[in-house]
Motif scaffolding. Structure first.
Motif, mmCIF file in Angstrom:
data_model
loop_
_atom_site.group_PDB
_atom_site.id
_atom_site.type_symbol
_atom_site.label_atom_id
_atom_site.label_comp_id
_atom_site.label_asym_id
_atom_site.label_seq_id
_atom_site.Cartn_x
_atom_site.Cartn_y
_atom_site.Cartn_z
ATOM 1 N N LEU A 79 0.830 -1.016 0.105
ATOM 2 C CA LEU A 79 0.001 -0.012 -0.146
ATOM 3 C C LEU A 79 0.642 1.259 -0.058
ATOM 4 N N SER A 80 2.147 1.057 0.205
ATOM 5 C CA SER A 80 3.012 2.299 0.147
ATOM 6 C C SER A 80 4.326 2.173 -0.414
ATOM 7 N N ASN A 81 4.836 3.162 -1.059
ATOM 8 C CA ASN A 81 6.301 2.937 -1.660
ATOM 9 C C ASN A 81 7.283 3.542 -0.574
ATOM 10 N N GLY A 82 7.960 2.587 -0.016
ATOM 11 C CA GLY A 82 9.039 2.941 0.832
ATOM 12 C C GLY A 82 9.999 4.073 0.475
ATOM 13 N N VAL A 83 10.220 4.214 -0.706
ATOM 14 C CA VAL A 83 11.111 5.179 -1.225
ATOM 15 C C VAL A 83 10.681 6.377 -0.952
ATOM 16 N N ILE A 84 9.286 6.773 -1.144
ATOM 17 C CA ILE A 84 8.814 8.199 -1.388
ATOM 18 C C ILE A 84 7.665 8.453 -0.322
ATOM 19 N N GLU A 85 7.333 7.286 0.509
ATOM 20 C CA GLU A 85 6.133 7.558 1.382
ATOM 21 C C GLU A 85 6.383 6.727 2.710
ATOM 22 N N ASP A 86 5.796 7.220 3.695
ATOM 23 C CA ASP A 86 5.790 6.938 4.946
ATOM 24 C C ASP A 86 4.287 6.203 5.453
ATOM 25 N N VAL A 87 4.543 5.058 6.012
ATOM 26 C CA VAL A 87 3.162 4.629 6.717
ATOM 27 C C VAL A 87 3.164 5.519 8.130
ATOM 28 N N VAL A 88 2.150 6.345 8.137
ATOM 29 C CA VAL A 88 2.107 6.950 9.588
ATOM 30 C C VAL A 88 1.385 7.002 10.666
ATOM 31 N N ALA A 89 0.396 5.840 10.275
ATOM 32 C CA ALA A 89 -0.689 5.238 11.230
ATOM 33 C C ALA A 89 -1.489 4.148 10.780
ATOM 34 N N ILE A 90 -1.544 3.284 11.820
ATOM 35 C CA ILE A 90 -2.426 2.280 11.606
ATOM 36 C C ILE A 90 -3.302 1.870 12.910
ATOM 37 N N ARG A 91 -4.545 2.119 12.625
ATOM 38 C CA ARG A 91 -5.378 2.351 13.857
ATOM 39 C C ARG A 91 -6.743 1.534 13.519
ATOM 40 N N VAL A 92 -7.447 0.956 14.482
ATOM 41 C CA VAL A 92 -8.670 0.515 14.249
ATOM 42 C C VAL A 92 -9.896 1.269 14.706
ATOM 43 N N GLU A 93 -10.880 1.488 14.066
ATOM 44 C CA GLU A 93 -12.267 1.886 14.365
ATOM 45 C C GLU A 93 -13.212 0.883 14.253
ATOM 46 N N ASP A 94 -14.179 0.937 15.238
ATOM 47 C CA ASP A 94 -15.344 -0.003 15.156
ATOM 48 C C ASP A 94 -16.372 0.815 14.536
ATOM 49 N N THR A 95 -16.892 -0.092 13.714
ATOM 50 C CA THR A 95 -18.221 0.282 12.633
ATOM 51 C C THR A 95 -19.468 0.107 13.502
ATOM 52 N N PRO A 96 -20.369 1.222 13.731
ATOM 53 C CA PRO A 96 -21.567 0.933 14.285
ATOM 54 C C PRO A 96 -22.520 0.090 13.364
#
Length: 84
Positions: free
Chosen positions: A67-84
């Protein structure tokens, strides 16, 4: 149902032409209170039931490898949200 959200942004040291274009447009429209704009990507991965550590491990691997290109991008967050 829950959703794993992955945020990816361009590396800080790289130019963000889309962000600069949006920033210019905001400035021209009188929104001078914003100093800069950066544009990234958001991915939402739906999971039936509760998110487990295995789900998060798989999401982290996907974020880094696919999902990301490590050369030009950073994964800045991975979080969980509950869907109602």
């Amino acid at each position: 149902m829950s959703t794993i959200i992955i945020d990816v942004m361009p590396k800080r040291e790289l130019l963000d032409p889309a962000g600069k274009a949006v920033h210019r447009a905001l400035q021209q429209d009188g929104h001078v209170e914003f100093g800069a704009v950066r544009i990234g990507k958001r991915f939402e991965l739906s999971v039936e039931g509760e998110v487990t550590e295995a789900h998060l491990d798989k999401a982290r691997a996907l974020a880094d490898d696919l999902l990301s290109n490590g050369v030009i991008e950073d994964v800045v967050a991975i979080r969980v949200e509950d869907t109602p």
